[in-house]
Design a protein around this motif. Sequence first.
Motif, PDB file in Angstrom:
ATOM      1  N   ASP A 207       0.829  -1.207   0.000  1.00 51.46           N
ATOM      2  CA  ASP A 207       0.000   0.000   0.000  1.00 51.46           C
ATOM      3  C   ASP A 207       0.865   1.260   0.000  1.00 51.46           C
ATOM      4  O   ASP A 207       1.041   1.927   1.011  1.00 51.46           O
ATOM      5  CB  ASP A 207      -0.937   0.002   1.215  1.00 51.46           C
ATOM      6  N   ASP A 208       1.452   1.590  -1.160  1.00 51.61           N
ATOM      7  CA  ASP A 208       2.201   2.834  -1.305  1.00 51.61           C
ATOM      8  C   ASP A 208       1.568   3.645  -2.428  1.00 51.61           C
ATOM      9  O   ASP A 208       0.533   3.273  -2.984  1.00 51.61           O
ATOM     10  CB  ASP A 208       3.678   2.558  -1.594  1.00 51.61           C
ATOM     11  N   PHE A 209       2.179   4.767  -2.764  1.00 46.95           N
ATOM     12  CA  PHE A 209       1.558   5.647  -3.753  1.00 46.95           C
ATOM     13  C   PHE A 209       1.441   4.964  -5.122  1.00 46.95           C
ATOM     14  O   PHE A 209       0.488   5.191  -5.868  1.00 46.95           O
ATOM     15  CB  PHE A 209       2.350   6.958  -3.875  1.00 46.95           C
ATOM     16  N   SER A 210       2.407   4.101  -5.447  1.00 48.35           N
ATOM     17  CA  SER A 210       2.383   3.456  -6.762  1.00 48.35           C
ATOM     18  C   SER A 210       1.199   2.483  -6.863  1.00 48.35           C
ATOM     19  O   SER A 210       0.572   2.365  -7.919  1.00 48.35           O
ATOM     20  CB  SER A 210       3.705   2.733  -7.034  1.00 48.35           C
ATOM     21  N   PHE A 211       0.874   1.797  -5.757  1.00 48.54           N
ATOM     22  CA  PHE A 211      -0.280   0.889  -5.789  1.00 48.54           C
ATOM     23  C   PHE A 211      -1.578   1.681  -5.911  1.00 48.54           C
ATOM     24  O   PHE A 211      -2.461   1.320  -6.693  1.00 48.54           O
ATOM     25  CB  PHE A 211      -0.331   0.017  -4.531  1.00 48.54           C
ATOM     26  N   GLN A 212      -1.699   2.756  -5.145  1.00 46.58           N
ATOM     27  CA  GLN A 212      -2.921   3.553  -5.205  1.00 46.58           C
ATOM     28  C   GLN A 212      -3.108   4.152  -6.598  1.00 46.58           C
ATOM     29  O   GLN A 212      -4.223   4.228  -7.111  1.00 46.58           O
ATOM     30  CB  GLN A 212      -2.874   4.642  -4.132  1.00 46.58           C
ATOM     31  N   SER A 213      -1.992   4.558  -7.217  1.00 49.67           N
ATOM     32  CA  SER A 213      -2.072   5.083  -8.581  1.00 49.67           C
ATOM     33  C   SER A 213      -2.476   3.990  -9.559  1.00 49.67           C
ATOM     34  O   SER A 213      -3.280   4.216 -10.475  1.00 49.67           O
ATOM     35  CB  SER A 213      -0.716   5.681  -8.987  1.00 49.67           C
ATOM     36  N   LYS A 214      -1.926   2.809  -9.374  1.00 54.33           N
ATOM     37  CA  LYS A 214      -2.280   1.675 -10.234  1.00 54.33           C
ATOM     38  C   LYS A 214      -3.753   1.320 -10.082  1.00 54.33           C
ATOM     39  O   LYS A 214      -4.439   1.019 -11.076  1.00 54.33           O
ATOM     40  CB  LYS A 214      -1.402   0.473  -9.879  1.00 54.33           C
ATOM     41  N   MET A 215      -4.259   1.358  -8.861  1.00 53.95           N
ATOM     42  CA  MET A 215      -5.666   1.060  -8.619  1.00 53.95           C
ATOM     43  C   MET A 215      -6.550   2.074  -9.337  1.00 53.95           C
ATOM     44  O   MET A 215      -7.541   1.709  -9.986  1.00 53.95           O
ATOM     45  CB  MET A 215      -5.962   1.079  -7.118  1.00 53.95           C
ATOM     46  N   LYS A 216      -6.179   3.339  -9.255  1.00 56.54           N
ATOM     47  CA  LYS A 216      -6.972   4.389  -9.889  1.00 56.54           C
ATOM     48  C   LYS A 216      -6.988   4.230 -11.407  1.00 56.54           C
ATOM     49  O   LYS A 216      -8.042   4.322 -12.046  1.00 56.54           O
ATOM     50  CB  LYS A 216      -6.397   5.756  -9.498  1.00 56.54           C
ATOM     51  N   SER A 217      -5.822   3.960 -11.980  1.00 59.77           N
ATOM     52  CA  SER A 217      -5.750   3.821 -13.433  1.00 59.77           C
ATOM     53  C   SER A 217      -6.453   2.549 -13.906  1.00 59.77           C
ATOM     54  O   SER A 217      -7.073   2.532 -14.970  1.00 59.77           O
ATOM     55  CB  SER A 217      -4.294   3.838 -13.904  1.00 59.77           C
ATOM     56  N   THR A 218      -6.397   1.471 -13.107  1.00 58.84           N
ATOM     57  CA  THR A 218      -7.064   0.226 -13.469  1.00 58.84           C
ATOM     58  C   THR A 218      -8.579   0.402 -13.465  1.00 58.84           C
ATOM     59  O   THR A 218      -9.283  -0.042 -14.382  1.00 58.84           O
ATOM     60  CB  THR A 218      -6.659  -0.906 -12.504  1.00 58.84           C
ATOM     61  N   LEU A 219      -9.101   1.057 -12.437  1.00 57.66           N
ATOM     62  CA  LEU A 219     -10.536   1.336 -12.389  1.00 57.66           C
ATOM     63  C   LEU A 219     -10.947   2.231 -13.551  1.00 57.66           C
ATOM     64  O   LEU A 219     -11.987   2.006 -14.189  1.00 57.66           O
ATOM     65  CB  LEU A 219     -10.896   2.007 -11.059  1.00 57.66           C
ATOM     66  N   TYR A 220     -10.133   3.232 -13.849  1.00 55.62           N
ATOM     67  CA  TYR A 220     -10.431   4.146 -14.950  1.00 55.62           C
ATOM     68  C   TYR A 220     -10.519   3.388 -16.274  1.00 55.62           C
ATOM     69  O   TYR A 220     -11.454   3.574 -17.058  1.00 55.62           O
ATOM     70  CB  TYR A 220      -9.358   5.227 -15.019  1.00 55.62           C
ATOM     71  N   ASP A 221      -9.549   2.511 -16.522  1.00 51.45           N
ATOM     72  CA  ASP A 221      -9.535   1.746 -17.774  1.00 51.45           C
ATOM     73  C   ASP A 221     -10.770   0.864 -17.900  1.00 51.45           C
ATOM     74  O   ASP A 221     -11.383   0.774 -18.973  1.00 51.45           O
ATOM     75  CB  ASP A 221      -8.268   0.884 -17.856  1.00 51.45           C
TER      76      ASP A 221
END
Length: 324
Positions: A207-221
Motif C-alpha cells: 500500500d504505497d503511492f504506486s499501488f494507489q495510482s495503479k488502482m486508480k488507473s485500473t478502475l479508470y480503464d
Amino acid sequence: MNDFYLKKIIIHQFSPNDTDLHLSDREISLTPRLDDYFRKKLSKIFSDEAKRGQFAPDSPFLSHLDDDLLASSVAISQLWQEEFIGSEDQKVNDLVFIEFERQGQSHWAFLRLALKEQLAHIGQEDQPIKLSQNNLPSAAQAPDEALVINRQSLAYYLIEKRLKHNGSFANYFSENLLQIEPQQSVKKSIKVLEQTAQKIADQFHQDDFSFQSKMKSTLYDQLEEKQELSPEELANQLFEDNLTARLSFVDQVKEKIPDPIKLTDIDHSRQIKKLENQKLSLSNGIELIVPNKVYQDAEMVEFIQHEDGTYSILIKNIQDIRNK
C-alpha cells in the motif's frame, strides 16, 4: 442516456402540518419548461448513485401498479404516507408520478421532491424581499427519493436516503415500502472496491503511492473500456504476482458485491471524471495532476526510486510549457 418521452404526470402533496395527503384528481398540463424540468430529474435517477435490481412478478408493491396512472398514484401515495409518517424532520413534499418512454420502452416513475422556502423579490413595496413557500428544487438536483420501473423487464432504479425513522436510521423506502434488497450503487461499489484493495495491499505491504495510482488507473480503464466492473479482472491486474492476495480480494469484495457491476444502463461519467487524473502531493510541496494516459506511458513520465528510499519523477518529451 436522456432519451425520455414524457406521456403523463400526476402530482400529489404531503404536508407535515396535518400529516395528510392533498390528492390531485387530474394530470398536469405539460409545458415545454415542465417537460424539460422533469426529464432532467429523471436523468438524475439513471446515474452512478442509483441502486438497481429487478422486481419479482409477484411483488406485493407491483400489485398496486396498473395502467391507470391516477389510481396507482393515489394507492401508492397512501402506502408511502403510512411508512413516511414515522420519519423525523418532515417537510412539504411533492409526490410526482410519471409515465414515460425511454429508448422505446414503457417506464413508470415515483419521485419525492422536498419543497423549499426561498427568499424572492415580490413587487416594489417597502419590503420587496419575502419568503416564498413550496419552491421546487433545482432541475440539476437529484430527487430526494425516486423509483423508476421498466414496465417490460421489471428492472428498477432506486434513489433513497437513510432517514431517522421510528427512532433509528433506516432505508424505509426499500425495506418497508418496496420490500426489496437492491444492489449497491456504482458509486458505492467503486468505493468498496477501492477500500478492499487498499486493505489487501496493506496486508501484503503493497500500500504505497504506486499501488494507489495503479488502482486508480485500473478502475479508470475498466470504466472506460468495459461494460462492467469485474472483481476478478481487477484482482488479476492489481495483484498479478500474488495469488493469495487475488483470492482474498475477490472473496472480500463478493461478500458485499456478489455480481459484476454492470455499467451499460446508467451514466457513470462522474466516476470516469473522478478517476481520469492522478493527483500527486509531494513532500517538497509540489502537486502534480497527471492524466492517466500520460501517467501510464513510460515515454512521458518515469518514477525512479533510489536506494535511500527517495523518489525522482522524470517528465519527458515536453514540447511547450505555459504558466497558468
